[in-house]
Design an enzyme around this catalytic site. Structure first.
Site, PDB file in Angstrom:
ATOM      1  N   LYS A 132       3.764   1.791  -5.650  1.00 18.77           N
ATOM      2  CA  LYS A 132       2.335   2.135  -5.661  1.00 18.77           C
ATOM      3  C   LYS A 132       1.938   2.749  -4.314  1.00 18.77           C
ATOM      4  CE  LYS A 132       1.367  -1.336  -9.191  1.00 18.77           C
ATOM      5  NZ  LYS A 132       0.848  -2.664  -9.581  1.00 18.77           N
TER       6      LYS A 132
ATOM      7  N   GLN B  31      -1.330  -8.025  -6.898  1.00 18.57           N
ATOM      8  CA  GLN B  31      -0.147  -7.936  -7.750  1.00 18.57           C
ATOM      9  C   GLN B  31       0.107  -9.286  -8.420  1.00 18.57           C
ATOM     10  OE1 GLN B  31       1.404  -5.054  -8.400  1.00 18.57           O
ATOM     11  NE2 GLN B  31       2.931  -5.971  -9.728  1.00 18.57           N
TER      12      GLN B  31
ATOM     13  N   ASP C 230      -7.578  -2.307 -11.264  1.00 21.10           N
ATOM     14  CA  ASP C 230      -6.683  -2.805 -12.318  1.00 21.10           C
ATOM     15  C   ASP C 230      -7.446  -3.057 -13.621  1.00 21.10           C
ATOM     16  OD1 ASP C 230      -3.924  -3.042 -11.937  1.00 21.10           O
ATOM     17  OD2 ASP C 230      -4.108  -4.842 -10.691  1.00 21.10           O
TER      18      ASP C 230
HETATM   19  N1  GUN Z   1       2.014  -7.206 -12.665  1.00 23.77           N
HETATM   20  C1  GUN Z   1       2.570  -6.570 -13.716  1.00 23.77           C
HETATM   21  N2  GUN Z   1       1.825  -5.496 -14.055  1.00 23.77           N
HETATM   22  C2  GUN Z   1       0.787  -5.457 -13.204  1.00 23.77           C
HETATM   23  C3  GUN Z   1      -0.335  -4.586 -13.054  1.00 23.77           C
HETATM   24  O1  GUN Z   1      -0.531  -3.607 -13.781  1.00 23.77           O
HETATM   25  N3  GUN Z   1      -1.185  -4.893 -12.046  1.00 23.77           N
HETATM   26  C4  GUN Z   1      -1.002  -5.955 -11.243  1.00 23.77           C
HETATM   27  N4  GUN Z   1      -1.898  -6.189 -10.284  1.00 23.77           N
HETATM   28  N5  GUN Z   1       0.009  -6.797 -11.352  1.00 23.77           N
HETATM   29  C5  GUN Z   1       0.899  -6.531 -12.339  1.00 23.77           C
END
Ligand code: GUN
Length: 292
Positions: free
Chosen positions: A52, A96, A119
């Protein structure tokens, strides 16, 4: 059979975002700034967050990675969230997942300022999504919609079967596919661990979206001819012959299912890269809203 090439489409999207960022810079505007909090040392989570951050650099965004130890308390994390909520330089941030067991995930997600919740996990944004209001759509479902849109996959009047009811993928996906609009207007069945006779259900599906995390779960005999197959699974399976000691494996038995499918996403290179591209899109949206 057409491969839904998430790697290519995500690169196209990143190019489009890069152009928009260049225009912002030319006008003297501040570029979007994404922050990511990661708690603990989970290898997969660290890899995702690093991707990211790299994606931010690629499109010209600013990014900040906040690393916190595995023993972080809920209060410490809530304090950090409040810091990011009130930091005017940060347009959007993510926490995350998964979080260590001492932390209540739902409480933490509710502490995020909904205007910075790129998100789309805050209940306010999730509710807006379910009510067809403009909001941040969770990146993985958003990426799947975008991929289908760009390949012109018809969803109207189709029977979509979603496998898995996670808050991040299955649940929002089931809502989005049934919404009025394109992609959407599907008749949706949401299946999960208590579903009986899943083969009977999947074999009637025009579109199958599998977000289960069980490698090679979906077999050719569970799928009808010309079905559209979206594989969200990304499980690390030990493999001594692989350089990293593991291979990323999807929920779908690709070799056999691809022979029957009309469209199918590969793993890797399907849904995964789309998730990151849509997080960038949400961050751009957050910046635009922040300016208003
Ligand atoms: N863990 C697995 N997929 C995601 C996601 O799309 N966002 C976040 N913050 N954590 C994740």
């Amino acid at each position: 059979m057409t491969i839904l090439d998430g790697k290519k489409v995500s690169n196209d999207i990143k190019d489009e975002i890069t152009e928009q960022v260049k225009k912002m810079v030319a006008k003297g505007e501040k570029v979007p700034h994404l922050a990511a909090i990661i708690v603990g040392n989970d290898g997969a989570s660290l890899t995702y967050v690093a991707s990211k951050v790299r994606a931010c650099e690629r499109v010209g965004f600013e990014s900040t990675m906040v690393r916190m130890s595995n023993t972080t308390s809920e209060v410490e994390l809530l304090d950090k969230i409040e810091e990011l909520n009130t930091d005017n330089d940060i347009d959007g941030f993510i926490i995350q997942l998964p979080l260590p067991p001492q932390i209540n995930t739902q409480k933490v997600l509710m502490a995020v300022n909904p205007d910075k919740d790129v998100d789309g996990f805050h209940p306010m944004n999730f509710g807006k999504m379910a009510l067809d209001m403009s909001t941040f759509i969770p990146a993985t479902p958003f990426g799947i919609l975008e991929l289908m849109d760009r390949y012109g996959v018809e969803t109207k009047g189709k029977h979509t079967v979603v496998i898995g009811r996670s808050h991040i993928v299955g649940r929002p996906m089931s809502i989005l596919m049934g919404r009025k609009g394109f992609p959407g207007n599907s008749t949706v069945t949401l299946t999960h661990s208590h579903t009986k006779n899943i083969t009977q259900i999947t074999s009637q599906a025009d579109i199958i979206i599998s977000a289960l995390g069980v490698p090679n779960f979906l077999k050719a005999e569970m799928v009808k001819d010309d079905a559209v197959i979206i594989d969200v699974g990304i499980t690390r399976v030990a493999d001594d012959t692989a350089a990293k000691g593991y291979v990323i494996t999807g929920d779908v038995d690709f070799e056999n299912v691809s022979k029957k499918a009309s469209y199918i996403t590969p793993v890797p290179g399907g849904v995964g890269p789309m998730t990151i591209a849509m997080l960038l899109k949400n961050t751009l949206l957050a910046r635009e809203r922040h300016m208003q």
